[in-house]
Design an enzyme around this catalytic site. Structure first.
Site, PDB file in Angstrom:
ATOM      1  N   ARG A 213     -36.485  44.377   0.490  1.00 11.20           N
ATOM      2  CA  ARG A 213     -36.472  45.624  -0.223  1.00 11.20           C
ATOM      3  C   ARG A 213     -35.387  46.536   0.282  1.00 11.20           C
ATOM      4  O   ARG A 213     -35.136  46.417   1.157  1.00 11.20           O
ATOM      5  CB  ARG A 213     -38.030  46.416   0.163  1.00 11.20           C
ATOM      6  CG  ARG A 213     -39.114  45.463  -0.721  1.00 11.20           C
ATOM      7  CD  ARG A 213     -38.774  45.997  -2.219  1.00 11.20           C
ATOM      8  NE  ARG A 213     -40.179  45.335  -3.081  1.00 11.20           N
ATOM      9  CZ  ARG A 213     -40.145  44.299  -3.744  1.00 11.20           C
ATOM     10  NH1 ARG A 213     -39.057  43.365  -3.327  1.00 11.20           N
ATOM     11  NH2 ARG A 213     -41.224  43.823  -4.299  1.00 11.20           N
TER      12      ARG A 213
ATOM     13  N   HIS B 129     -31.108  41.796  -7.623  1.00 13.20           N
ATOM     14  CA  HIS B 129     -32.428  41.746  -7.676  1.00 13.20           C
ATOM     15  C   HIS B 129     -32.646  40.155  -8.198  1.00 13.20           C
ATOM     16  O   HIS B 129     -33.499  40.178  -9.144  1.00 13.20           O
ATOM     17  CB  HIS B 129     -33.198  42.705  -8.179  1.00 13.20           C
ATOM     18  CG  HIS B 129     -34.517  42.610  -7.675  1.00 13.20           C
ATOM     19  ND1 HIS B 129     -34.850  43.908  -6.903  1.00 13.20           N
ATOM     20  CD2 HIS B 129     -35.380  41.728  -6.939  1.00 13.20           C
ATOM     21  CE1 HIS B 129     -36.347  43.685  -5.908  1.00 13.20           C
ATOM     22  NE2 HIS B 129     -36.596  42.189  -6.355  1.00 13.20           N
TER      23      HIS B 129
ATOM     24  N   GLU C 256     -31.761  50.993  -6.528  1.00 13.08           N
ATOM     25  CA  GLU C 256     -31.441  50.057  -7.642  1.00 13.08           C
ATOM     26  C   GLU C 256     -32.218  50.570  -8.997  1.00 13.08           C
ATOM     27  O   GLU C 256     -31.982  49.875  -9.956  1.00 13.08           O
ATOM     28  CB  GLU C 256     -31.851  48.558  -7.017  1.00 13.08           C
ATOM     29  CG  GLU C 256     -33.386  48.434  -6.814  1.00 13.08           C
ATOM     30  CD  GLU C 256     -33.814  47.079  -6.505  1.00 13.08           C
ATOM     31  OE1 GLU C 256     -34.424  46.399  -7.362  1.00 13.08           O
ATOM     32  OE2 GLU C 256     -33.360  46.590  -5.564  1.00 13.08           O
TER      33      GLU C 256
END
Length: 332
Positions: A234, A295, A263
């Site tokens: 994360r 991601h 993000e």
């Protein structure tokens, strides 16, 4: 039974439509993230909403969901730091997640980032495409014999440890509880301050109040000069500006991130024709020793299939029985 999806990509639709053939839900897809405004799009009779990592499920959003009669918030991911669990509980809305879908997918991506940063294969590819066969500037180092520090040994961390042991690395780890299975394989559990002295550090812990900005100016100073840092967990685990400072001084020699604290404004979108106003991500992208992916660590066919199966099964069980067979997937 109706499920409203948010932050939907084409691959989500393909995967869930295929899996839904065995369940028969009515699936409604929205490509916008779920927030207080987009929650108003939820149609009457919607039993559940299905959300992803960058949907912000605040107390205000949950209040709208409750007004709409939504009974379930189904996360199609493992992390749940983006959901106000207490507000959901108070509203009588159940929250479920996918605690494990394909830990190998994320672990293998972390290893790919290590290899790419080390051996500079991304730069070599570009050079050869331009008929430049020089090796200058492409020198790497042997992974064999290096010390790898792993922060968090859940399912993904364990998969990562196994891979690095296969490379002939010394693997040291930090977690609240030592995993006996990993110890039997040769992983050494040490205090965090010792793990941060490794040659390569890979983050695999959840994001919560205790781990927010785990990597900061203070912990960066604990590392040996020239460390490689990898984050596929994360974005909030890292204080971005502190990391930028460490890259500028050479305290960090390599950084690989598949996640970023801000993000939600960038990832899963095509911004190739836009001006990005986030100065921190622009600065990170300017470093030659930084590798950023958007991601994508989870993004394998196997992972997408398991996410769809687990998510729809969670919703079906909660609607029929009010509980799940796998309690690790139930948050409220």
């Amino acid at each position: 039974m109706k499920i409203a999806f948010f932050s939907t990509q084409l691959y989500d639709k393909t995967s869930f439509d295929h899996t839904n053939a065995a369940y028969g839900f009515e699936l409604v897809y929205n490509d916008m993230p779920l927030d207080e405004q987009t929650a108003q799009l939820i149609r009457p009779g919607t039993d559940a909403v299905c959300v992803f990592v960058n949907d912000k499920i605040s107390d205000k959003v949950i209040a709208v969901l409750a007004e709409k009669g939504v009974k379930i918030i189904a996360l199609r991911c493992a992390g749940f730091n983006n959901v106000n669990i207490e507000a959901a509980k108070n509203a009588g809305i159940q929250v479920c997640r996918v605690p494990s879908y394909s830990p190998e997918a994320v672990a293998e991506h972390a290893v790919a980032m290590i290899l790419t940063l080390n051996r500079k294969t991304h730069k070599a590819y570009s050079r050869v495409r331009e008929q430049n066969f020089s090796l200058n500037g492409l020198m790497g180092f042997n992974l064999h014999g290096k010390t790898i520090g792993v922060v968090g040994t859940g399912n993904i961390g364990k998969a990562f440890c196994r891979i690095m042991l296969g490379f002939g690395c010394r693997v040291v780890a930090f977690d609240l509880v030592a995993n006996k299975e990993m110890e039997a394989l040769g992983v050494e559990y040490l205090p965090l301050i010792e793990v941060l002295k490794a040659d390569i550090i890979s983050l695999h812990c959840p994001l919560n109040e205790q781990t927010h900005h785990l990597i900061n100016a203070y912990t960066l100073d604990m590392m040996k000069k020239g460390t490689m840092l990898i984050n596929t967990s994360r974005g909030g685990l890292i204080d971005t500006r502190a990391v930028i400072g460490a890259l500028k001084t050479g305290q960090l020699s390599y950084l690989g991130i598949d996640v970023y604290e801000q993000e939600e404004k960038l990832f899963f979108r095509d911004l190739s024709g836009s001006i990005i106003t986030d100065d921190d991500i622009q600065r990170l992208m300017s470093f030659p020793n930084v590798l950023i992916t958007a991601h994508q660590a989870f993004f394998t066919a196997e992972a997408l299939s398991q996410i769809a199966i687990t998510t729809l099964n969670n919703v079906q069980q909660l609607i029929k029985n009010g509980k799940l067979d796998t309690q690790a997937a139930l948050l409220v």
